[in-house]
Motif scaffolding. Structure first.
Motif, PDB file in Angstrom:
ATOM      1  N   HIS B 116     -31.880  19.306   1.247  1.00  0.00           N
ATOM      2  CA  HIS B 116     -30.572  18.746   0.896  1.00  0.00           C
ATOM      3  C   HIS B 116     -29.774  18.542   2.189  1.00  0.00           C
ATOM      4  O   HIS B 116     -30.119  19.096   3.226  1.00  0.00           O
ATOM      5  CB  HIS B 116     -29.778  19.709   0.000  1.00  0.00           C
ATOM      6  CG  HIS B 116     -30.377  19.931  -1.348  1.00  0.00           C
ATOM      7  ND1 HIS B 116     -31.618  20.476  -1.549  1.00  0.00           N
ATOM      8  CD2 HIS B 116     -29.865  19.690  -2.592  1.00  0.00           C
ATOM      9  CE1 HIS B 116     -31.860  20.561  -2.851  1.00  0.00           C
ATOM     10  NE2 HIS B 116     -30.812  20.089  -3.506  1.00  0.00           N
ATOM     11  N   ILE B 118     -25.557  18.570   3.716  1.00  0.00           N
ATOM     12  CA  ILE B 118     -24.186  18.926   3.377  1.00  0.00           C
ATOM     13  C   ILE B 118     -23.472  17.666   2.895  1.00  0.00           C
ATOM     14  O   ILE B 118     -23.528  16.619   3.535  1.00  0.00           O
ATOM     15  CB  ILE B 118     -23.480  19.527   4.615  1.00  0.00           C
ATOM     16  CG1 ILE B 118     -24.038  20.926   4.905  1.00  0.00           C
ATOM     17  CG2 ILE B 118     -21.966  19.595   4.438  1.00  0.00           C
ATOM     18  CD1 ILE B 118     -23.676  21.971   3.866  1.00  0.00           C
ATOM     19  N   PHE B 236     -24.475  21.379  -1.059  1.00  0.00           N
ATOM     20  CA  PHE B 236     -25.705  20.767  -0.564  1.00  0.00           C
ATOM     21  C   PHE B 236     -26.118  19.694  -1.559  1.00  0.00           C
ATOM     22  O   PHE B 236     -26.070  19.925  -2.772  1.00  0.00           O
ATOM     23  CB  PHE B 236     -26.827  21.811  -0.476  1.00  0.00           C
ATOM     24  CG  PHE B 236     -27.017  22.396   0.904  1.00  0.00           C
ATOM     25  CD1 PHE B 236     -27.202  21.570   2.003  1.00  0.00           C
ATOM     26  CD2 PHE B 236     -27.055  23.771   1.085  1.00  0.00           C
ATOM     27  CE1 PHE B 236     -27.405  22.113   3.270  1.00  0.00           C
ATOM     28  CE2 PHE B 236     -27.254  24.320   2.345  1.00  0.00           C
ATOM     29  CZ  PHE B 236     -27.434  23.476   3.442  1.00  0.00           C
TER      30      PHE B 236
END
Lengths: 401, 401
Positions: B116, B118, B236
């Motif tokens: 993932h 941010i 995320f």
């Protein structure tokens, strides 16, 4: 003696003797158990040779109400003694002094107040207490201000919220004040004569909405350390002295809940005057005393609370223009709502009040009950629009016209 | 290894190896410390032979922000891991899985989310995440409902309030969000170009009143277990997955604070579009995506929260006619206020956002800062009168016209 067990009178005497600086060594002590046995043992320990006396209050691990018995946490003794000590630090003259607290025994040793009487009894006897409004107004202003985010360090306040998480006692309030009275619950005790008026309360969805909102505040608004059960049966009084006792329901909640408890019980007595006056003039006179007391309590509370805020506000933000006025108005509104809720539950809920229930004349008792219900429901319905304490008095006065 | 000390990489590997059922016995593990060292150590532990990996997050006993360092409780690791586990039980797909929590080391072992990114970074890169609104709306509805008095036993909720008393982390919020931005505090970081607009914020007593009231709610309204810091840096994301991380600020507070954190960070990016668009059409397109996301998040939240309430409300009183509508309106109003507060603090407070601060063009950065301040202060001023999420979008859209 350290493991918990209900004390015998001779153990109570032995324990009292072991306390430092209270009694003469080896002097004779006597004990009288004066509790009602429903929640606590209460030993009155005295030393005849000096006239000194103290109270030993020991929590029992159950509660008995109207024949029912259920288990109840002993932790309430800790909460009570800690609340008393905080209150004493803020209002030394307005609560009994705590000499000692024994956690293992759920035992609090405190000042004997046998020279006072329970205020509910005093009001039923139509005693007037001209100093009461000032005393309780100060008690409310100081205990509520100095335990809130306005008057104490906000991080220490959070730790205090933690110490006063009080689920079992709050549950009693949540059920008996905010739930049962508004539905046909087996916990109610509906006087047959007013069944129609009670049924109207059960049907009134506008009223239920206000009560649901008030309950939400009781459940979530950790504003100040409350006494939590501040009715006239929790106040010892004599003409020159007022002592607030029994804060076992203490927890962090909305300030208006404590103020409302005082007003509700003054207004229950106001309603109960139907059954106590020999003549209309004396009834009116005592009612004026009661409404005047409500006004004086609020005015003392508001004046002193604002003074404390101005002088001892914890931080810069407390001085934001308009904030204090907004805050006081919200406390007033909550006070209306909680006053009303605490009246309604005393008419047909589980635990009622002697002011009304000891009225001998059935017709007068019924009038008192209907009056209390009418005043209580009107206050609840007005609460979110209330703007002055005068409106509370107006509602009460109109109801008896 | 049981006494607290910051782990070395080899200790981190040893610890990871000792966990049951994660890695092959005796296989080689590698560690990379990927934290920024300001608050936590973050070890990325992987097993090259299988491709498996986990994260070890260890709290440090201090916080470093902008060169300053101050002590910070290790208890936040307990709060974070307990909050994650509660959130996982309610929204299994929306938070990282916690494999273990080691209280003595203030260490949480959790799912690796390296696939993932941010979300703040994603939005700066103008990625759209069509599933995000549904995901975060569900996260908010489920975590807020099921930890409130509406969705859980009210006595158990009180015990949970106790476990999540979080004074040190709340203090950071109280200072940086509700205090410093409204006064000339040394903690601020005022961009010189907008000093006039910031000075206007410092002078605006009407605004200060609303912020004081919002702070009162943050301090006292124990409504639900909040994440407490739900900005786009705590999310995320990848196209098909949203994971909320880092709930170390978790405590019982007003629901609108979490919802407002999401909206504030979407609107900060909305303002920051001044500096990121090559052309006006693409800027407008991404702004429409952001406001559409706000609308979808609110609508998902509200719809699912009401459904949970209707189906799983804890008690009779929750079904009181009008109560749910009143409640949702109050949450909406709080959301406006907290959205605004969380925008303002990111413009000239201590901790700002990359969305705005990484804009290279100084004139565009200044426009973005002024926009964010204008939207934020308008939302704060409207909050107690807000009636629909459309008004929030209108305020944002009008500000760029």
């Amino acid at each position: 003696m350290s493991a918990y067990h209900p004390l015998t009178e001779s153990e109570a005497i032995d324990y009292a003797r072991s306390l430092p600086d209270l009694f003469q060594p080896d002097s004779e002590l006597t004990s009288r158990e004066i509790g009602d046995g429903n929640l606590n043992l209460v030993f009155h320990i005295s030393e005849p040779s000096t006239g000194k006396s103290i109270i030993l209050k020991q929590a029992l691990p159950y509660a008995k109400v109207v024949g029912e018995s259920w288990p109840l946490t002993l932790d309430r003794a800790r909460i009570e003694s800690e609340a008393l000590m905080i209150q004493e630090s803020l209002c030394p003259d307005l609560v009994p002094h705590v000499y000692a607290y024994e956690p293992d025994l759920a035992l609090t040793v405190m000042q004997d107040l046998s020279d006072h009487i329970i205020m509910r009894r005093g009001l039923i006897e139509r005693n007037k207490y001209p100093l009461f409004a000032g005393h309780i107004g100060t008690f409310l202003a100081r205990t509520l201000f100095y335990t809130s985010d306005l008057g104490m360090n906000q991080q220490e306040k959070k730790e205090r919220v933690k110490r006063f998480i009080n689920p079992e006692l709050c549950k009693i309030t949540e059920d008996l004040i905010f739930d049962d009275p508004y539905t046909d619950s087996p916990n109610n005790n509906v006087p047959p004569a007013i069944r129609d008026a009670v049924a109207a309360v059960w049907q009134d969805t506008g009223l239920h909405l206000e009560v649901a909102i008030l309950r939400e505040k009781f459940l979530t608004h950790a504003q100040a350390l409350l006494h939590g059960d501040l009715h006239t049966g929790s106040i010892f009084i004599k003409p020159d002295s007022t002592k607030v006792i029994d804060p076992e329901f203490a927890y962090y909640g909305p300030m208006g809940f404590d103020i409302g408890a005082v007003f509700a019980n003054l207004l229950l007595n106001f309603a109960a005057q139907e059954g106590w006056g020999e003549d209309e003039a004396s009834r009116q006179d005592f009612r004026s005393y009661l409404t005047g007391t409500i006004r004086d309590v609020w005015e003392t509370f508001e004046r002193e609370f604002r003074e404390l805020w101005d002088r001892h506000g914890t931080d810069r933000i407390a001085k934001t223009p308009g904030y204090q006025d907004w805050y006081m108005r919200e406390v007033l509104r909550d006070t209306f709502g909680f006053t009303g809720s605490k009246m309604v539950r005393r008419v047909h809920g589980l635990a009622q009040v002697a002011d009304i229930n000891q009225i001998q004349d059935e017709a007068a008792k019924e009038r008192a009950q209907r009056l209390a219900l009418a005043i209580g429901t009107s206050l609840i319905k007005l609460n979110r629009q209330a703007s002055s304490i005068g409106e509370m008095i107006e509602i009460a006065e109109k109801a008896v016209k």
